[in-house]
Design a protein around this motif. Sequence first.
Motif, short mmCIF file in Angstrom:
data_model
loop_
_atom_site.label_atom_id
_atom_site.label_comp_id
_atom_site.label_asym_id
_atom_site.label_seq_id
_atom_site.Cartn_x
_atom_site.Cartn_y
_atom_site.Cartn_z
N THR A 94 0.84 -1.11 -0.12
CA THR A 94 0.04 0.06 0.04
C THR A 94 0.70 1.18 -0.03
O THR A 94 1.99 1.33 0.53
N ALA A 95 0.31 2.33 -0.72
CA ALA A 95 1.22 3.49 -0.56
C ALA A 95 1.08 4.13 0.78
O ALA A 95 0.12 4.02 1.48
N PRO A 96 2.14 4.91 1.12
CA PRO A 96 2.06 5.79 2.42
C PRO A 96 1.06 6.63 2.59
O PRO A 96 0.73 7.25 1.72
#
Length: 142
Positions: free
Chosen positions: A140-142
Amino acid sequence: RRRLMSSSGTVATTTSPSTRLSLLVCVADPLRSGHEVMYYPGNVNFRIANIILINKANTAPAAAIESIKENAHKLIPHAKVILGCSEVTADHPEVIRGKKVLLIDDGPTLTHGEMAFGAGKVAADKYGAAEIVDPRPAATAP
C-alpha cells in the motif's frame, strides 16, 4: 581516509592516507557482463586490477564469461584472470521444498544492478519452492 570500492559497489574504508595497494583483485559478475567497463566505479577497479576473479563460472553463460575475459585481455593485458564458482546454499533447504516463498533479495542487485532476479530466486528454484509470492498486490502507498 580512503574508500576502496569493489565492482559491485561494496565499500571498504582505510584509515591511512598513505595506504598503497600492492595487489588489487576485482570480482566480475558474468551475469552482468559488460558492466565491468560500463559503470563507475566498477570500471575503474576493473582497469587497475592485478587479478580479475570471474565469479559464478559454474552457472553463468559461457559467452558472458568470455566477454569479461576479452575485456580484461584488451584493457588490462597484465592482469591474471581466474574463474571462481559461487554456490547458492540454504542452511535448511527442507523448509523451502514445496512451500510458497517470499523473496527478499539484495537491493543493489535488483534496483541498479539490472538483474531481474537474485540469489533468493536461485535458491527457491534449486530447493523446489512451490511458488514465488508476489508482494506487490498487498503493498500500500504511504
